[in-house]
Design a protein around this motif. Sequence first.
Motif, PDB file in Angstrom:
ATOM      1  N   LYS A 108       0.855  -1.186   0.000  1.00 14.51           N
ATOM      2  CA  LYS A 108       0.000   0.000   0.000  1.00 14.51           C
ATOM      3  C   LYS A 108       0.892   1.237   0.000  1.00 14.51           C
ATOM      4  O   LYS A 108       1.887   1.303   0.728  1.00 14.51           O
ATOM      5  N   ILE A 109       0.548   2.188  -0.842  1.00 16.52           N
ATOM      6  CA  ILE A 109       1.240   3.477  -0.882  1.00 16.52           C
ATOM      7  C   ILE A 109       0.216   4.562  -0.592  1.00 16.52           C
ATOM      8  O   ILE A 109      -0.732   4.766  -1.369  1.00 16.52           O
ATOM      9  N   PHE A 110       0.380   5.210   0.554  1.00 21.64           N
ATOM     10  CA  PHE A 110      -0.543   6.253   0.987  1.00 21.64           C
ATOM     11  C   PHE A 110      -1.988   5.744   0.994  1.00 21.64           C
ATOM     12  O   PHE A 110      -2.919   6.462   0.594  1.00 21.64           O
ATOM     13  N   GLY A 111      -2.177   4.503   1.446  1.00 19.70           N
ATOM     14  CA  GLY A 111      -3.518   3.960   1.575  1.00 19.70           C
ATOM     15  C   GLY A 111      -4.067   3.288   0.340  1.00 19.70           C
ATOM     16  O   GLY A 111      -5.124   2.665   0.390  1.00 19.70           O
ATOM     17  N   PHE A 112      -3.368   3.362  -0.789  1.00 21.81           N
ATOM     18  CA  PHE A 112      -3.843   2.746  -2.026  1.00 21.81           C
ATOM     19  C   PHE A 112      -3.069   1.456  -2.291  1.00 21.81           C
ATOM     20  O   PHE A 112      -1.862   1.387  -2.050  1.00 21.81           O
ATOM     21  N   ASP A 113      -3.776   0.448  -2.789  1.00 26.45           N
ATOM     22  CA  ASP A 113      -3.111  -0.795  -3.160  1.00 26.45           C
ATOM     23  C   ASP A 113      -2.184  -0.547  -4.342  1.00 26.45           C
ATOM     24  O   ASP A 113      -2.571   0.088  -5.321  1.00 26.45           O
ATOM     25  N   PHE A 114      -0.979  -1.049  -4.232  1.00 30.65           N
ATOM     26  CA  PHE A 114       0.028  -0.840  -5.277  1.00 30.65           C
ATOM     27  C   PHE A 114       0.650  -2.184  -5.613  1.00 30.65           C
ATOM     28  O   PHE A 114       1.158  -2.877  -4.735  1.00 30.65           O
ATOM     29  N   SER A 115       0.568  -2.572  -6.865  1.00 28.50           N
ATOM     30  CA  SER A 115       1.137  -3.840  -7.296  1.00 28.50           C
ATOM     31  C   SER A 115       2.176  -3.566  -8.373  1.00 28.50           C
ATOM     32  O   SER A 115       1.894  -2.897  -9.367  1.00 28.50           O
ATOM     33  N   ALA A 116       3.379  -4.080  -8.151  1.00 26.83           N
ATOM     34  CA  ALA A 116       4.466  -3.882  -9.105  1.00 26.83           C
ATOM     35  C   ALA A 116       4.998  -5.238  -9.528  1.00 26.83           C
ATOM     36  O   ALA A 116       5.436  -6.026  -8.688  1.00 26.83           O
ATOM     37  N   ALA A 117       4.929  -5.522 -10.812  1.00 25.17           N
ATOM     38  CA  ALA A 117       5.486  -6.768 -11.358  1.00 25.17           C
ATOM     39  C   ALA A 117       6.721  -6.426 -12.180  1.00 25.17           C
ATOM     40  O   ALA A 117       6.738  -5.413 -12.894  1.00 25.17           O
ATOM     41  N   LEU A 118       7.747  -7.249 -12.078  1.00 23.31           N
ATOM     42  CA  LEU A 118       8.968  -6.985 -12.830  1.00 23.31           C
ATOM     43  C   LEU A 118       9.665  -8.296 -13.141  1.00 23.31           C
ATOM     44  O   LEU A 118       9.506  -9.297 -12.435  1.00 23.31           O
ATOM     45  N   THR A 119      10.437  -8.253 -14.211  1.00 23.09           N
ATOM     46  CA  THR A 119      11.258  -9.385 -14.624  1.00 23.09           C
ATOM     47  C   THR A 119      12.716  -8.956 -14.547  1.00 23.09           C
ATOM     48  O   THR A 119      13.072  -7.865 -15.019  1.00 23.09           O
ATOM     49  N   MET A 120      13.550  -9.809 -13.935  1.00 17.19           N
ATOM     50  CA  MET A 120      14.955  -9.463 -13.726  1.00 17.19           C
ATOM     51  C   MET A 120      15.849 -10.608 -14.175  1.00 17.19           C
ATOM     52  O   MET A 120      15.445 -11.773 -14.143  1.00 17.19           O
ATOM     53  N   ASP A 121      17.061 -10.260 -14.576  1.00 21.26           N
ATOM     54  CA  ASP A 121      18.115 -11.243 -14.808  1.00 21.26           C
ATOM     55  C   ASP A 121      19.017 -11.248 -13.587  1.00 21.26           C
ATOM     56  O   ASP A 121      19.475 -10.193 -13.127  1.00 21.26           O
ATOM     57  N   MET A 122      19.284 -12.449 -13.079  1.00 25.42           N
ATOM     58  CA  MET A 122      20.106 -12.612 -11.883  1.00 25.42           C
ATOM     59  C   MET A 122      21.486 -13.156 -12.267  1.00 25.42           C
ATOM     60  O   MET A 122      21.608 -13.975 -13.187  1.00 25.42           O
ATOM     61  N   GLU A 123      22.504 -12.717 -11.570  1.00 25.64           N
ATOM     62  CA  GLU A 123      23.869 -13.205 -11.789  1.00 25.64           C
ATOM     63  C   GLU A 123      24.469 -13.597 -10.447  1.00 25.64           C
ATOM     64  O   GLU A 123      24.622 -12.758  -9.559  1.00 25.64           O
ATOM     65  N   GLU A 124      24.799 -14.863 -10.298  1.00 26.38           N
ATOM     66  CA  GLU A 124      25.389 -15.357  -9.062  1.00 26.38           C
ATOM     67  C   GLU A 124      26.913 -15.324  -9.171  1.00 26.38           C
ATOM     68  O   GLU A 124      27.486 -15.936 -10.074  1.00 26.38           O
ATOM     69  N   LEU A 125      27.546 -14.624  -8.252  1.00 25.81           N
ATOM     70  CA  LEU A 125      29.006 -14.492  -8.244  1.00 25.81           C
ATOM     71  C   LEU A 125      29.549 -15.261  -7.045  1.00 25.81           C
ATOM     72  O   LEU A 125      29.635 -14.757  -5.925  1.00 25.81           O
ATOM     73  N   PHE A 126      29.883 -16.514  -7.316  1.00 27.25           N
ATOM     74  CA  PHE A 126      30.382 -17.382  -6.262  1.00 27.25           C
ATOM     75  C   PHE A 126      31.072 -18.574  -6.899  1.00 27.25           C
ATOM     76  O   PHE A 126      30.605 -19.101  -7.914  1.00 27.25           O
ATOM     77  N   GLY A 127      32.177 -18.993  -6.306  1.00 24.28           N
ATOM     78  CA  GLY A 127      32.910 -20.130  -6.848  1.00 24.28           C
ATOM     79  C   GLY A 127      33.782 -20.780  -5.791  1.00 24.28           C
ATOM     80  O   GLY A 127      33.733 -20.414  -4.613  1.00 24.28           O
ATOM     81  N   PRO A 128      34.603 -21.741  -6.196  1.00 29.24           N
ATOM     82  CA  PRO A 128      35.458 -22.465  -5.235  1.00 29.24           C
ATOM     83  C   PRO A 128      36.397 -21.550  -4.457  1.00 29.24           C
ATOM     84  O   PRO A 128      36.673 -21.796  -3.285  1.00 29.24           O
ATOM     85  N   GLU A 129      36.905 -20.492  -5.107  1.00 30.92           N
ATOM     86  CA  GLU A 129      37.837 -19.595  -4.405  1.00 30.92           C
ATOM     87  C   GLU A 129      37.136 -18.884  -3.264  1.00 30.92           C
ATOM     88  O   GLU A 129      37.677 -18.768  -2.160  1.00 30.92           O
ATOM     89  N   GLN A 130      35.907 -18.395  -3.511  1.00 31.82           N
ATOM     90  CA  GLN A 130      35.158 -17.730  -2.445  1.00 31.82           C
ATOM     91  C   GLN A 130      34.862 -18.688  -1.303  1.00 31.82           C
ATOM     92  O   GLN A 130      34.928 -18.311  -0.133  1.00 31.82           O
ATOM     93  N   GLU A 131      34.548 -19.945  -1.656  1.00 34.40           N
ATOM     94  CA  GLU A 131      34.248 -20.944  -0.631  1.00 34.40           C
ATOM     95  C   GLU A 131      35.485 -21.252   0.212  1.00 34.40           C
ATOM     96  O   GLU A 131      35.413 -21.318   1.442  1.00 34.40           O
ATOM     97  N   CYS A 132      36.624 -21.402  -0.445  1.00 29.61           N
ATOM     98  CA  CYS A 132      37.855 -21.762   0.248  1.00 29.61           C
ATOM     99  C   CYS A 132      38.360 -20.616   1.125  1.00 29.61           C
ATOM    100  O   CYS A 132      38.750 -20.825   2.270  1.00 29.61           O
ATOM    101  N   ARG A 133      38.323 -19.396   0.609  1.00 32.59           N
ATOM    102  CA  ARG A 133      38.889 -18.248   1.316  1.00 32.59           C
ATOM    103  C   ARG A 133      37.846 -17.450   2.079  1.00 32.59           C
ATOM    104  O   ARG A 133      38.144 -16.418   2.664  1.00 32.59           O
ATOM    105  N   ARG A 134      36.610 -17.950   2.092  1.00 30.47           N
ATOM    106  CA  ARG A 134      35.506 -17.265   2.768  1.00 30.47           C
ATOM    107  C   ARG A 134      35.404 -15.814   2.308  1.00 30.47           C
ATOM    108  O   ARG A 134      35.364 -14.877   3.120  1.00 30.47           O
ATOM    109  N   LEU A 135      35.350 -15.618   1.019  1.00 25.86           N
ATOM    110  CA  LEU A 135      35.185 -14.290   0.447  1.00 25.86           C
ATOM    111  C   LEU A 135      33.704 -13.984   0.265  1.00 25.86           C
ATOM    112  O   LEU A 135      32.836 -14.811   0.512  1.00 25.86           O
ATOM    113  N   GLN A 136      33.431 -12.769  -0.179  1.00 28.94           N
ATOM    114  CA  GLN A 136      32.054 -12.352  -0.417  1.00 28.94           C
ATOM    115  C   GLN A 136      31.388 -13.202  -1.492  1.00 28.94           C
ATOM    116  O   GLN A 136      32.018 -13.606  -2.464  1.00 28.94           O
ATOM    117  N   ARG A 137      30.111 -13.454  -1.291  1.00 26.79           N
ATOM    118  CA  ARG A 137      29.270 -13.997  -2.347  1.00 26.79           C
ATOM    119  C   ARG A 137      28.311 -12.872  -2.758  1.00 26.79           C
ATOM    120  O   ARG A 137      27.895 -12.072  -1.916  1.00 26.79           O
TER     121      ARG A 137
END
Length: 260
Positions: A108-137
């Motif tokens: 709700k925005i200022f008392g009115f129902d608000f519906s937002a639909a969107l389509t996104m492309d996701m990119e996962e940045l994670f690999g063996p190096e991050q797992e081994c060195r406990r880096l950011q995912r």
Amino acid sequence: RRRRPVWAAASAARPRQRTHSIAVAPRTPRATSQIRSMILGETPVIETTGLNSRRISAAIVIQRPPEDVWQILTDYDRLSVHVPNLVASKRLPSPTGGIRLYQEGAQKIFGFDFSAALTMDMEELFGPEQECRRLQRKIRFRLVESQMLARFDGEWVLQPHSRMLVPPPAEVVAVCEARGKPPPEPAVTYSTKLMYSVNVTPRGVVPVPAIEWRVREDVPTNLRAVKEAVERLPASDLARAHEEALAAAGGDPRVTVPRQ
């Protein structure tokens, strides 16, 4: 011959002072990101990035390792179960073979129902190096289609936060005592700092203050919902460590070790 004034002679006698300039190194994007990660909390930080654009960022600490948080965030078809402001979340076929996600939110925005639909492309940045060195995912998302938004791009960042020691369950200790062996050392794990940032630009005549207010209200709610969902999960890494300790002590590895 004209005589020089007294003040001119005194000035000439004084040694000239040297001035030193201090060079300040420009702040790199990585340094800026590190500073942002240290100061971010649940209260959103809002930056004006354009006449009708905003960047909204926030963070929360979760008492589970990054792999548990990753498990919830990448469960794309069930995100609407964990996040209260999502009505729908499902994967779609991607023309590039990547991850394309459809989401629909209802607020709700200022008392009115608000519906937002969107389509996104996701990119996962994670690999063996991050797992081994406990880096950011990271999980980056980029808007593909939306009737309400011209831009909705950002990222989730999972960063190991603090080291935690978890004692073994009572069952493992009891088996060790029965076998005359010392109990295992506490298992080592890490909490996670989960950071979220998004760049928002509404489409057409939609006023940015309304979108900004709605996103600012939703972000802390969604972060807390993810935290609760993660902390309800069985602690897989701790259970695995304790099961290995139980087997080493001579117990039956098929016995289920209580989850922490």
